[in-house]
Design a protein around this motif. Structure first.
Motif, PDB file in Angstrom:
ATOM      1  N   THR A  65       0.828  -1.209   0.000  1.00 54.66           N
ATOM      2  CA  THR A  65       0.000   0.000   0.000  1.00 54.66           C
ATOM      3  C   THR A  65       0.863   1.260   0.000  1.00 54.66           C
ATOM      4  OG1 THR A  65      -1.812  -1.116   1.151  1.00 54.66           O
ATOM      5  CG2 THR A  65      -1.761   1.284   1.260  1.00 54.66           C
ATOM      6  N   GLU A  68       2.168   1.728  -3.441  1.00 52.72           N
ATOM      7  CA  GLU A  68       1.101   2.240  -4.318  1.00 52.72           C
ATOM      8  C   GLU A  68       0.883   3.732  -4.095  1.00 52.72           C
ATOM      9  OE1 GLU A  68      -1.620  -1.855  -4.615  1.00 52.72           O
ATOM     10  OE2 GLU A  68      -2.021  -0.352  -3.058  1.00 52.72           O
ATOM     11  N   THR A  69       0.910   4.153  -2.831  1.00 55.74           N
ATOM     12  CA  THR A  69       0.720   5.568  -2.517  1.00 55.74           C
ATOM     13  C   THR A  69       1.849   6.426  -3.090  1.00 55.74           C
ATOM     14  OG1 THR A  69      -0.457   5.022  -0.471  1.00 55.74           O
ATOM     15  CG2 THR A  69       0.469   7.247  -0.646  1.00 55.74           C
ATOM     16  N   ARG A  70       3.078   5.948  -2.914  1.00 54.85           N
ATOM     17  CA  ARG A  70       4.218   6.706  -3.434  1.00 54.85           C
ATOM     18  C   ARG A  70       4.177   6.774  -4.966  1.00 54.85           C
ATOM     19  NH1 ARG A  70       8.045   7.063   0.680  1.00 54.85           N
ATOM     20  NH2 ARG A  70       6.875   7.117   2.622  1.00 54.85           N
ATOM     21  N   THR A  71       3.701   5.713  -5.581  1.00 55.30           N
ATOM     22  CA  THR A  71       3.571   5.708  -7.042  1.00 55.30           C
ATOM     23  C   THR A  71       2.531   6.726  -7.488  1.00 55.30           C
ATOM     24  OG1 THR A  71       4.199   3.365  -7.172  1.00 55.30           O
ATOM     25  CG2 THR A  71       3.021   4.284  -9.057  1.00 55.30           C
ATOM     26  N   GLU A  72       1.424   6.801  -6.756  1.00 53.72           N
ATOM     27  CA  GLU A  72       0.394   7.793  -7.076  1.00 53.72           C
ATOM     28  C   GLU A  72       0.929   9.216  -6.913  1.00 53.72           C
ATOM     29  OE1 GLU A  72      -2.722   6.768  -4.429  1.00 53.72           O
ATOM     30  OE2 GLU A  72      -3.334   4.973  -5.547  1.00 53.72           O
ATOM     31  N   ALA A  75       3.050  10.005  -9.873  1.00 55.07           N
ATOM     32  CA  ALA A  75       2.204  10.279 -11.039  1.00 55.07           C
ATOM     33  C   ALA A  75       1.621  11.695 -10.959  1.00 55.07           C
ATOM     34  CB  ALA A  75       1.084   9.248 -11.134  1.00 55.07           C
ATOM     35  N   ALA A  76       1.219  12.099  -9.769  1.00 50.70           N
ATOM     36  CA  ALA A  76       0.690  13.455  -9.596  1.00 50.70           C
ATOM     37  C   ALA A  76       1.770  14.498  -9.848  1.00 50.70           C
ATOM     38  CB  ALA A  76       0.112  13.607  -8.184  1.00 50.70           C
ATOM     39  N   GLU A  79       2.237  14.913 -13.519  1.00 51.20           N
ATOM     40  CA  GLU A  79       1.144  15.698 -14.091  1.00 51.20           C
ATOM     41  C   GLU A  79       1.363  17.189 -13.829  1.00 51.20           C
ATOM     42  OE1 GLU A  79      -3.776  15.986 -13.930  1.00 51.20           O
ATOM     43  OE2 GLU A  79      -2.691  14.411 -12.833  1.00 51.20           O
ATOM     44  N   GLU A 109       4.594   2.023 -12.351  1.00 53.10           N
ATOM     45  CA  GLU A 109       3.178   1.683 -12.264  1.00 53.10           C
ATOM     46  C   GLU A 109       2.926   0.226 -12.625  1.00 53.10           C
ATOM     47  OE1 GLU A 109       0.893   5.927 -12.997  1.00 53.10           O
ATOM     48  OE2 GLU A 109       1.424   4.699 -14.742  1.00 53.10           O
ATOM     49  N   THR A 112       3.958  -1.811  -9.703  1.00 51.66           N
ATOM     50  CA  THR A 112       2.999  -1.630  -8.615  1.00 51.66           C
ATOM     51  C   THR A 112       1.750  -2.472  -8.854  1.00 51.66           C
ATOM     52  OG1 THR A 112       3.791   0.625  -8.248  1.00 51.66           O
ATOM     53  CG2 THR A 112       1.656   0.060  -7.317  1.00 51.66           C
ATOM     54  N   GLN A 156       9.854  11.000  -7.865  1.00 44.67           N
ATOM     55  CA  GLN A 156       9.176  12.204  -7.400  1.00 44.67           C
ATOM     56  C   GLN A 156      10.181  13.308  -7.057  1.00 44.67           C
ATOM     57  OE1 GLN A 156       6.626  11.659  -4.023  1.00 44.67           O
ATOM     58  NE2 GLN A 156       5.843  13.747  -4.077  1.00 44.67           N
TER      59      GLN A 156
END
Length: 316
Positions: A65, A68-72, A75-76, A79, A109, A112, A156
């Motif tokens: 989890t 997954e959070t760090r990947t999100e 991604a942000a 963007e 991703e 993940t 990031q």
């Protein structure tokens, strides 16, 4: 069996003392210490228990989890940075970096998503799967999730730096100067080699040939560095003119001086070469040159490393 598949239960493993279970497990790919550490994941007070799978799975799920959070978040960040870069996205040095960041995010991703699928497989077999296979897969998932988290965090961090680079002309100039200084250091080392080759060496002639070809290859690479920096300077000047910021100053002359140094070094290496050295290495160097000639700024330096490694002459 696929390395992530979980086989049928192994009779008698549940309820065995950990040290006894180690002798029962059949895993030729792992040493006894690794088997012990793996079985410990599904052990409770030194005894292998299927009931221990739930706790181990819960811990692994937390790690997944987090990944997954760090990947999100990465991604942000991409963007956000893409929005900042939009007005100058047609510039090669910007587009190239965005593309590389995008490719890295895709890889993170994908890994993940694979972690999530593997957790579901463990859940599906936690009550009837081979306990050792379950423990081994929980361990592998945890290790991979930590790797994914580190990759996402690094991405990031680099994206944040890229955003600052996009918004700050002085920052862009500073990084260009850093790269120029790196080129200067490379030429300094090559000049030391040229001096060594031109002196009266007590080393074997074969050693001199090896030193010469390695320096010759590095000289080719520094030519690419110089071309790349000149192209970047031109782009930064155009960028500064379009946004009304200060263009890099004093950099153009510095690059011209480095180009002169580079050319002089090339002549020194040519003058030092002996006919036997050319007979031995020229074909490979020619192939290297052909490959490098196809590369245009902005240079993908990982590709350069791959090409150099491929065509680097074999030293016997």
């Amino acid at each position: 069996m696929n390395r992530h598949e979980i086989s049928e239960p192994q009779a008698g493993l549940d309820g065995l003392p950990l040290e006894t279970a180690i002798t029962v497990v059949d895993d030729e790919s792992a040493e006894s210490d690794t088997i012990r550490e793996t079985l410990a994941i599904v052990a409770d007070d030194g005894v292998i228990r299927r009931t221990a799978v739930d706790d181990a799975l819960a811990n692994a799920s937390k790690v997944v989890t987090t990944a997954e959070t760090r990947t999100e978040l990465a991604a942000a960040s991409l963007e956000d940075v893409s929005g900042i870069a939009a007005p100058v996205s047609e510039l090669d040095i910007v587009a190239m970096r965005l593309n590389r960041f995008g490719a890295r995010l895709d890889m993170v991703e994908d890994r993940t998503a694979d972690l999530g699928d593997r957790i579901q497989t463990i859940i599906a077999h936690k009550n009837d799967g081979n306990l050792y296979d379950l423990a081994r897969e929980i361990r592998r998932v945890t290790v991979t999730a930590n790797e994914v988290q580190r990759a996402a965090d690094e991405l990031q961090f680099e994206l944040e730096n890229f955003g600052e680079w996009l918004e700050d002309a002085d920052r862009r100039t500073e990084e260009l100067i850093d790269d120029i200084e790196a080129l200067e250091q490379s030429l300094d080392k090559l000049e030391d080699v040229a001096t060594e080759l031109s002196g009266d060496s007590t080393e074997l002639e074969e050693d001199a040939a090896v030193v010469w070809i390695q320096a010759t290859i590095q000289h080719r690479v520094t030519a690419l560095m110089l071309t790349d920096l000149q192209a970047e300077l031109a782009t930064l000047r155009e960028w500064a003119a379009n946004e009304g910021s200060n263009p890099p100053s004093g950099v153009g002359q510095r690059l011209e001086d480095l180009e002169a140094r580079h050319d002089a070094l090339g002549e020194r290496f040519v003058d030092r070469a002996e006919s036997g050295w050319h007979e031995r290495f020229d074909d490979r160097v020619a192939n290297l040159d052909d490959a490098l000639d196809e590369m245009e700024p902005p240079i993908a330096w990982r590709d350069v490393e791959t090409v150099v490694e491929e065509y680097r002459p074999t030293i016997e």
